[in-house]
Motif scaffolding. Sequence first.
Motif, PDB file in Angstrom:
ATOM      1  N   ASP A  99      -0.794   1.427  -6.139  1.00 38.03           N
ATOM      2  CA  ASP A  99      -1.747   0.770  -5.239  1.00 38.03           C
ATOM      3  C   ASP A  99      -3.111   0.620  -5.906  1.00 38.03           C
ATOM      4  O   ASP A  99      -3.806  -0.384  -5.718  1.00 38.03           O
ATOM      5  CB  ASP A  99      -1.852   1.496  -3.905  1.00 38.03           C
ATOM      6  N   ALA A 100      -3.499   1.604  -6.722  1.00 35.62           N
ATOM      7  CA  ALA A 100      -4.753   1.502  -7.472  1.00 35.62           C
ATOM      8  C   ALA A 100      -4.653   0.412  -8.539  1.00 35.62           C
ATOM      9  O   ALA A 100      -5.633  -0.301  -8.809  1.00 35.62           O
ATOM     10  CB  ALA A 100      -5.100   2.835  -8.116  1.00 35.62           C
ATOM     11  N   ARG A 155       5.764  -2.593  -6.629  1.00 33.71           N
ATOM     12  CA  ARG A 155       5.668  -1.145  -6.861  1.00 33.71           C
ATOM     13  C   ARG A 155       4.635  -0.508  -5.949  1.00 33.71           C
ATOM     14  O   ARG A 155       4.807   0.615  -5.481  1.00 33.71           O
ATOM     15  CB  ARG A 155       5.330  -0.881  -8.323  1.00 33.71           C
ATOM     16  N   ALA A 156       3.558  -1.225  -5.674  1.00 35.89           N
ATOM     17  CA  ALA A 156       2.523  -0.667  -4.799  1.00 35.89           C
ATOM     18  C   ALA A 156       3.029  -0.532  -3.367  1.00 35.89           C
ATOM     19  O   ALA A 156       2.714   0.436  -2.661  1.00 35.89           O
ATOM     20  CB  ALA A 156       1.278  -1.549  -4.831  1.00 35.89           C
ATOM     21  N   ALA A 157       3.835  -1.482  -2.927  1.00 36.54           N
ATOM     22  CA  ALA A 157       4.317  -1.471  -1.550  1.00 36.54           C
ATOM     23  C   ALA A 157       5.508  -0.536  -1.350  1.00 36.54           C
ATOM     24  O   ALA A 157       5.815  -0.174  -0.219  1.00 36.54           O
ATOM     25  CB  ALA A 157       4.695  -2.888  -1.128  1.00 36.54           C
ATOM     26  N   ALA A 198      -9.908  -7.604  -2.278  1.00 34.36           N
ATOM     27  CA  ALA A 198      -9.000  -6.653  -2.934  1.00 34.36           C
ATOM     28  C   ALA A 198      -8.333  -5.753  -1.900  1.00 34.36           C
ATOM     29  O   ALA A 198      -7.128  -5.475  -1.977  1.00 34.36           O
ATOM     30  CB  ALA A 198      -9.761  -5.822  -3.959  1.00 34.36           C
ATOM     31  N   SER A 199      -9.097  -5.296  -0.918  1.00 37.01           N
ATOM     32  CA  SER A 199      -8.533  -4.456   0.138  1.00 37.01           C
ATOM     33  C   SER A 199      -7.516  -5.240   0.962  1.00 37.01           C
ATOM     34  O   SER A 199      -6.472  -4.704   1.359  1.00 37.01           O
ATOM     35  CB  SER A 199      -9.645  -3.932   1.050  1.00 37.01           C
ATOM     36  N   ILE A 207      -0.168  -1.228   2.892  1.00 35.57           N
ATOM     37  CA  ILE A 207      -0.786   0.038   2.486  1.00 35.57           C
ATOM     38  C   ILE A 207      -1.827   0.460   3.527  1.00 35.57           C
ATOM     39  O   ILE A 207      -2.635  -0.350   3.979  1.00 35.57           O
ATOM     40  CB  ILE A 207      -1.418  -0.107   1.091  1.00 35.57           C
ATOM     41  N   ALA A 208      -1.791   1.712   3.910  1.00 36.20           N
ATOM     42  CA  ALA A 208      -2.661   2.238   4.965  1.00 36.20           C
ATOM     43  C   ALA A 208      -4.118   2.268   4.527  1.00 36.20           C
ATOM     44  O   ALA A 208      -4.431   2.325   3.324  1.00 36.20           O
ATOM     45  CB  ALA A 208      -2.210   3.644   5.355  1.00 36.20           C
ATOM     46  N   GLU A 209      -5.017   2.272   5.510  1.00 39.77           N
ATOM     47  CA  GLU A 209      -6.448   2.199   5.243  1.00 39.77           C
ATOM     48  C   GLU A 209      -6.948   3.372   4.400  1.00 39.77           C
ATOM     49  O   GLU A 209      -7.754   3.195   3.489  1.00 39.77           O
ATOM     50  CB  GLU A 209      -7.232   2.141   6.553  1.00 39.77           C
TER      51      GLU A 209
END
Length: 226
Positions: A99-100, A155-157, A198-199, A207-209
Amino acid sequence: MSQISPRPGRGRPRLLPGKIAANPRDQILAAAAELFVSRGYAGTTTREIADGAGLRQASIYYHFGSKEEILAALLERSVQARVEQAGKIEAGMDSVAPDAALYALAVSDMSALVAMPYNIGMLYRLPDVIASPVYDRYGHLRGELVAGYGRVAERAAAERVPAGGEPGLGDLLVQMVEGVISLRREDRIGSTTVATIASACLRLCGIAEDAIEQARETALTALAQT
């Protein structure tokens, strides 16, 4: 730094912010970029490019065989570095949380678009550029960028995106990021614009806050070290 004396009544075009074009080829590209974005590709002549570059028209053809070749060089420049940066971030995902990595990709990509001289990222959106045969030669580069976004996003999700990636996810993310092109054209980029987009890219992946905030801090730290 020593300054190059401009022609009377006309300043030398700049290829990069704060830097004077170092050679005639770069002067031509800088002048063409400004004209293509402001007037359109079809509406710009090589004579106007030469005049903007402070050169004779014949000099254009020493460096480029045609106006199409100038456009090709600008299209390549406007996306090649973005593709390479995306590849570097993807390759470094073993040491950074996915996620980063996605947040870093979005931020670095938008930073590149905002910094491009004359907003040349706009070229890929102009109808007369899309209609040009040159576009097909470099359109695949944007396809590579979209594919890279899709792999990082998958991959992030994690389990929130089906195996093989959500169809169109990479393209949707790139479109969100490239929104800064229009915002820049309208002079609407504020201090939080890049972070907001980006957020939003991470939210699109489910992705959660709280995870987004952590990803932001990790991504900015990683980008500062590169």
